[in-house]
Design an enzyme around this catalytic site. Sequence first.
Site, PDB file in Angstrom:
ATOM      1  N   THR A  64      38.378  24.880  58.866  1.00 25.00           N
ATOM      2  CA  THR A  64      39.025  25.910  58.063  1.00 25.00           C
ATOM      3  C   THR A  64      39.494  25.314  56.739  1.00 25.00           C
ATOM      4  OG1 THR A  64      40.679  27.679  58.155  1.00 25.00           O
ATOM      5  CG2 THR A  64      41.281  25.645  59.268  1.00 25.00           C
ATOM      6  N   LYS A  68      35.843  23.419  54.304  1.00 26.89           N
ATOM      7  CA  LYS A  68      34.530  24.000  54.608  1.00 26.89           C
ATOM      8  C   LYS A  68      33.408  23.463  53.714  1.00 26.89           C
ATOM      9  CE  LYS A  68      36.324  28.307  56.502  1.00 26.89           C
ATOM     10  NZ  LYS A  68      36.319  29.769  56.469  1.00 26.89           N
ATOM     11  N   GLY A 131      35.557  32.459  46.761  1.00 24.59           N
ATOM     12  CA  GLY A 131      35.891  31.137  47.303  1.00 24.59           C
ATOM     13  C   GLY A 131      35.054  30.881  48.551  1.00 24.59           C
ATOM     14  N   GLY A 132      35.560  30.049  49.436  1.00 24.91           N
ATOM     15  CA  GLY A 132      34.810  29.696  50.647  1.00 24.91           C
ATOM     16  C   GLY A 132      34.493  30.918  51.485  1.00 24.91           C
ATOM     17  N   THR A 155      38.238  34.275  38.760  1.00 19.84           N
ATOM     18  CA  THR A 155      37.468  33.473  37.801  1.00 19.84           C
ATOM     19  C   THR A 155      36.039  34.001  37.805  1.00 19.84           C
ATOM     20  OG1 THR A 155      38.826  31.592  38.467  1.00 19.84           O
ATOM     21  CG2 THR A 155      36.844  31.086  37.195  1.00 19.84           C
ATOM     22  N   ARG A 158      32.708  31.990  38.781  1.00 22.86           N
ATOM     23  CA  ARG A 158      32.432  31.681  40.189  1.00 22.86           C
ATOM     24  C   ARG A 158      31.658  32.813  40.853  1.00 22.86           C
ATOM     25  NH1 ARG A 158      37.365  29.425  43.823  1.00 22.86           N
ATOM     26  NH2 ARG A 158      35.950  28.224  45.127  1.00 22.86           N
ATOM     27  N   GLY A 245      41.932  40.880  59.285  1.00 23.43           N
ATOM     28  CA  GLY A 245      40.851  39.924  59.558  1.00 23.43           C
ATOM     29  C   GLY A 245      40.826  39.372  60.974  1.00 23.43           C
TER      30      GLY A 245
HETATM   31  P1  NAP Z   1      39.489  29.591  48.865  1.00 19.50           P
HETATM   32  O1  NAP Z   1      38.189  28.911  49.077  1.00 19.50           O
HETATM   33  O2  NAP Z   1      40.683  28.805  48.487  1.00 19.50           O
HETATM   34  O3  NAP Z   1      39.234  30.736  47.763  1.00 19.50           O
HETATM   35  C1  NAP Z   1      40.272  31.546  47.328  1.00 19.50           C
HETATM   36  C2  NAP Z   1      39.712  32.736  46.570  1.00 19.50           C
HETATM   37  O4  NAP Z   1      40.762  33.662  46.311  1.00 19.50           O
HETATM   38  C3  NAP Z   1      39.105  32.393  45.220  1.00 19.50           C
HETATM   39  O5  NAP Z   1      38.054  33.304  44.976  1.00 19.50           O
HETATM   40  C4  NAP Z   1      40.282  32.647  44.272  1.00 19.50           C
HETATM   41  O6  NAP Z   1      39.877  32.943  42.952  1.00 19.50           O
HETATM   42  C5  NAP Z   1      40.892  33.855  44.900  1.00 19.50           C
HETATM   43  N1  NAP Z   1      42.324  34.057  44.646  1.00 19.50           N
HETATM   44  C6  NAP Z   1      43.325  33.203  44.974  1.00 19.50           C
HETATM   45  N2  NAP Z   1      44.507  33.754  44.662  1.00 19.50           N
HETATM   46  C7  NAP Z   1      44.253  34.980  44.132  1.00 19.50           C
HETATM   47  C8  NAP Z   1      45.059  36.020  43.636  1.00 19.50           C
HETATM   48  N3  NAP Z   1      46.401  35.924  43.618  1.00 19.50           N
HETATM   49  N4  NAP Z   1      44.468  37.144  43.167  1.00 19.50           N
HETATM   50  C9  NAP Z   1      43.119  37.263  43.199  1.00 19.50           C
HETATM   51  N5  NAP Z   1      42.296  36.296  43.664  1.00 19.50           N
HETATM   52  C10 NAP Z   1      42.870  35.172  44.129  1.00 19.50           C
HETATM   53  O7  NAP Z   1      39.939  30.391  50.194  1.00 19.50           O
HETATM   54  P2  NAP Z   1      38.964  31.069  51.248  1.00 19.50           P
HETATM   55  O8  NAP Z   1      38.538  30.077  52.261  1.00 19.50           O
HETATM   56  O9  NAP Z   1      37.928  31.797  50.493  1.00 19.50           O
HETATM   57  O10 NAP Z   1      39.945  32.085  52.020  1.00 19.50           O
HETATM   58  C11 NAP Z   1      40.297  33.339  51.450  1.00 19.50           C
HETATM   59  C12 NAP Z   1      41.057  34.162  52.475  1.00 19.50           C
HETATM   60  O11 NAP Z   1      40.217  34.514  53.567  1.00 19.50           O
HETATM   61  C13 NAP Z   1      42.261  33.462  53.091  1.00 19.50           C
HETATM   62  O12 NAP Z   1      43.325  34.383  53.202  1.00 19.50           O
HETATM   63  C14 NAP Z   1      41.771  33.057  54.475  1.00 19.50           C
HETATM   64  O13 NAP Z   1      42.834  32.972  55.409  1.00 19.50           O
HETATM   65  C15 NAP Z   1      40.875  34.231  54.803  1.00 19.50           C
HETATM   66  N6  NAP Z   1      39.827  33.930  55.808  1.00 19.50           N
HETATM   67  C16 NAP Z   1      39.849  34.637  56.983  1.00 19.50           C
HETATM   68  C17 NAP Z   1      38.879  34.405  57.928  1.00 19.50           C
HETATM   69  C18 NAP Z   1      38.880  35.194  59.212  1.00 19.50           C
HETATM   70  O14 NAP Z   1      38.177  34.802  60.163  1.00 19.50           O
HETATM   71  N7  NAP Z   1      39.611  36.290  59.286  1.00 19.50           N
HETATM   72  C19 NAP Z   1      37.855  33.449  57.706  1.00 19.50           C
HETATM   73  C20 NAP Z   1      37.854  32.769  56.494  1.00 19.50           C
HETATM   74  C21 NAP Z   1      38.844  33.017  55.551  1.00 19.50           C
HETATM   75  P3  NAP Z   1      39.513  31.772  41.893  1.00 19.50           P
HETATM   76  O15 NAP Z   1      38.055  31.466  42.121  1.00 19.50           O
HETATM   77  O16 NAP Z   1      39.802  32.388  40.599  1.00 19.50           O
HETATM   78  O17 NAP Z   1      40.416  30.604  42.222  1.00 19.50           O
END
Ligand code: NAP
Length: 279
Positions: A64, A68, A131-132, A155, A158, A245
């Site tokens: 996680t 990743k 993001g991821g 952004t 991306r 989620g």
């Molecule tokens: P990550 O790789 O850190 O990416 C974060 C993303 O969110 C980036 O696109 C970032 O934009 C954007 N972002 C961050 N803060 C923001 C804000 N205040 N307003 C708008 N956009 C914002 O994180 P991730 O792994 O993608 O995870 C994202 C979410 O999905 C988390 O809450 C995680 O817990 C959840 N998730 C859930 C599951 C599930 O099984 N339910 C699985 C995976 C992830 P920039 O590119 O501009 O930085």
Amino acid sequence: MTDLDRYAVFGHPVQHSLSPQIHQAFAEQTGQRLAYARLWAPLDGFEAVLRAFVAGGGRGANVTVPFKFEALRLATRRSARAELAQAANVLSFDGEEIHADNSDGVGLVRDIEANAGCALAGRRVLLIGAGGAGAGVLGPLLEAAPAELTLVNRTDERAQDLVLRHDELARGCGVRLRTASLHAPGTAFDVVINASASSLEGATASPVAETVLRPGTLAVDLMYGPKAQPFLDWAQRHGAQPRDGLGMLVEQAAEAFAAWRGVRPQTAPVLAALRALKG
Ligand code: NAP
């Protein structure tokens, strides 16, 4: 305990992870014997903790935030969907081999289609976040053949990179794939998916305006637990159908479990038990 096959979830932080509970429930349901732990790794120490786990007989891992991307890089073999996402949340170990996969996208699609009862084919979908998580879910969302998928991200570059990487898949699936600005994403989508970390970071509403919704829009936040509530309340206030989620979490875990153990668990009772626990 030492004779049990060992699995773990790696993260930073990781204490909040429900994966041990979910995999133990799958193991009991399918009569499999295994041990599943949470393993915290320092930000610069994922590889060392992972290799120690493998050397100690670990059979598989979930990965996680924020590991990743590194998980994919460490792999010796990669599934097509992990390669496309450039991120892996499932690792399987076989001697010197590390096989990387990404089950986030199929988990989300199963939750939307099978659990929420919303077929994606022909729909207009808005995906927020590159993001991821956004990268992991985009390919399987395209394979579900919506009419159109709009990707927005804080952004812009991306999102544009991700769309470029998925251009061929989108064309093959007959999907109009485009990026837009977070401030002008379009209106009245059938499905809105918040795959950004806005809820995780404590945002009090959605990163996009309510004009993306129409009555009955399925509005999914990949976040679950109390931090998802502001987004779910926002969706409900504007006539949409909110979904957190948790279902995706259980479905992506089931995909990993099936790959590791060769038997697919039933997800509905596990999801119901988790929802009951969370009251
Ligand atoms: P990550 O790789 O850190 O990416 C974060 C993303 O969110 C980036 O696109 C970032 O934009 C954007 N972002 C961050 N803060 C923001 C804000 N205040 N307003 C708008 N956009 C914002 O994180 P991730 O792994 O993608 O995870 C994202 C979410 O999905 C988390 O809450 C995680 O817990 C959840 N998730 C859930 C599951 C599930 O099984 N339910 C699985 C995976 C992830 P920039 O590119 O501009 O930085």
